[in-house]
Design an enzyme around this catalytic site. Structure first.
Site, PDB file in Angstrom:
ATOM      1  N   ASP A 194       0.864  -1.187   0.000  1.00  0.00           N
ATOM      2  CA  ASP A 194       0.000   0.000   0.000  1.00  0.00           C
ATOM      3  C   ASP A 194       0.899   1.234   0.000  1.00  0.00           C
ATOM      4  OD1 ASP A 194      -1.729   2.188   1.035  1.00  0.00           O
ATOM      5  OD2 ASP A 194      -3.194   0.598   1.324  1.00  0.00           O
ATOM      6  N   HIS A 214     -10.122  -5.402  -2.532  1.00  0.00           N
ATOM      7  CA  HIS A 214      -8.752  -5.551  -2.036  1.00  0.00           C
ATOM      8  C   HIS A 214      -8.784  -5.840  -0.544  1.00  0.00           C
ATOM      9  CE1 HIS A 214      -9.932  -1.311  -1.937  1.00  0.00           C
ATOM     10  NE2 HIS A 214      -9.216  -1.213  -0.821  1.00  0.00           N
ATOM     11  N   HIS A 229      -6.712  -5.650   2.865  1.00  0.00           N
ATOM     12  CA  HIS A 229      -5.555  -5.060   3.550  1.00  0.00           C
ATOM     13  C   HIS A 229      -4.991  -6.090   4.528  1.00  0.00           C
ATOM     14  CE1 HIS A 229      -6.469  -0.700   2.678  1.00  0.00           C
ATOM     15  NE2 HIS A 229      -7.682  -1.200   2.496  1.00  0.00           N
TER      16      HIS A 229
HETATM   17  P1  AMP Z   1      -9.634   1.420   0.770  1.00  0.00           P
HETATM   18  O1  AMP Z   1      -9.800   2.722   1.510  1.00  0.00           O
HETATM   19  O2  AMP Z   1      -9.911   0.209   1.627  1.00  0.00           O
HETATM   20  O3  AMP Z   1     -10.373   1.404  -0.543  1.00  0.00           O
HETATM   21  O4  AMP Z   1      -8.083   1.303   0.462  1.00  0.00           O
HETATM   22  C1  AMP Z   1      -7.496   1.774  -0.698  1.00  0.00           C
HETATM   23  C2  AMP Z   1      -6.012   1.692  -0.429  1.00  0.00           C
HETATM   24  O5  AMP Z   1      -5.331   1.745  -1.658  1.00  0.00           O
HETATM   25  C3  AMP Z   1      -5.484   2.884   0.411  1.00  0.00           C
HETATM   26  O6  AMP Z   1      -4.888   2.368   1.612  1.00  0.00           O
HETATM   27  C4  AMP Z   1      -4.451   3.527  -0.505  1.00  0.00           C
HETATM   28  O7  AMP Z   1      -3.323   3.979   0.186  1.00  0.00           O
HETATM   29  C5  AMP Z   1      -4.117   2.414  -1.467  1.00  0.00           C
HETATM   30  N1  AMP Z   1      -3.675   2.830  -2.783  1.00  0.00           N
HETATM   31  C6  AMP Z   1      -4.254   3.744  -3.593  1.00  0.00           C
HETATM   32  N2  AMP Z   1      -3.572   3.856  -4.751  1.00  0.00           N
HETATM   33  C7  AMP Z   1      -2.543   2.973  -4.664  1.00  0.00           C
HETATM   34  C8  AMP Z   1      -1.469   2.603  -5.534  1.00  0.00           C
HETATM   35  N3  AMP Z   1      -1.314   3.173  -6.745  1.00  0.00           N
HETATM   36  N4  AMP Z   1      -0.589   1.674  -5.112  1.00  0.00           N
HETATM   37  C9  AMP Z   1      -0.724   1.094  -3.896  1.00  0.00           C
HETATM   38  N5  AMP Z   1      -1.716   1.389  -3.035  1.00  0.00           N
HETATM   39  C10 AMP Z   1      -2.610   2.314  -3.405  1.00  0.00           C
END
Ligand code: AMP
Ligand code: ZN
Length: 142
Positions: free
Chosen positions: A28, A98, A100
């Site tokens: 992340d 996704h 985490h």
């Molecule tokens: P959510 O809030 O559960 O939808 O989590 C989305 C996650 O994606 C967040 O923790 C972001 O930091 C992460 N994220 C967004 N864009 C990217 C990226 N290009 N590469 C890696 N992580 C990302």
């Protein structure tokens, strides 16, 4: 294509820790703790329920591999949290399923704020009423 589909296609950079035909795991970009990993199915789906069960199951198998690696790694990891925000109101910002996975350790500063009022035991009658609503809905599923 969504950003996670673009990562899966190799069009956007990512720090990949695992990849196979059906899933991918990468770091992340805004980690809660060092070693915060996201596991994604390669198939695009917004919600967990939109995903074929095989892909959902596979995502959990990959999560288990990542979990074991975090615990065996030199990263600080005394426990692990898994979190899936399924829908906007549940905190989903990226519309591609996704999971985490992030290491936890004493005093790492992470906490979930839950109102005390929410956790008051509702009593068996109300629990049974909620259970009935779920079971009735299950009976109506294909
Ligand atoms: P959510 O809030 O559960 O939808 O989590 C989305 C996650 O994606 C967040 O923790 C972001 O930091 C992460 N994220 C967004 N864009 C990217 C990226 N290009 N590469 C890696 N992580 C990302
Ligand atoms: Zn996607």
């Amino acid at each position: 294509m969504c950003i996670f589909c673009r990562i899966a296609a190799g069009e956007l950079p990512a720090s990949v820790v695992y990849e196979d035909e059906h899933a991918m795991a990468f770091l992340d970009i805004q980690p809660i703790n060092p070693g915060h990993v996201l596991v994604i199915p390669k198939k695009h789906a917004k919600l967990l329920v939109d995903l074929p069960p095989e892909d959902a199951g596979h995502m959990m198998r990959v999560a288990q591999i990542v979990d074991r690696a975090l615990r065996a790694s030199e990263l600080r990891c005394e426990g692990v949290n898994l979190f899936l925000a399924d829908g906007r109101v549940a905190g989903q910002d990226v519309d591609h399923v996704h999971l985490h996975i992030f290491p936890r350790y004493d005093d790492d500063g992470f906490s979930l704020h839950i109102d005390e009022e929410m956790r008051k035991p509702p009593g068996r009658a109300q629990l049974d009423e909620s259970a009935k609503m779920i079971v009735d809905a299950m009976d109506g599923l294909e």
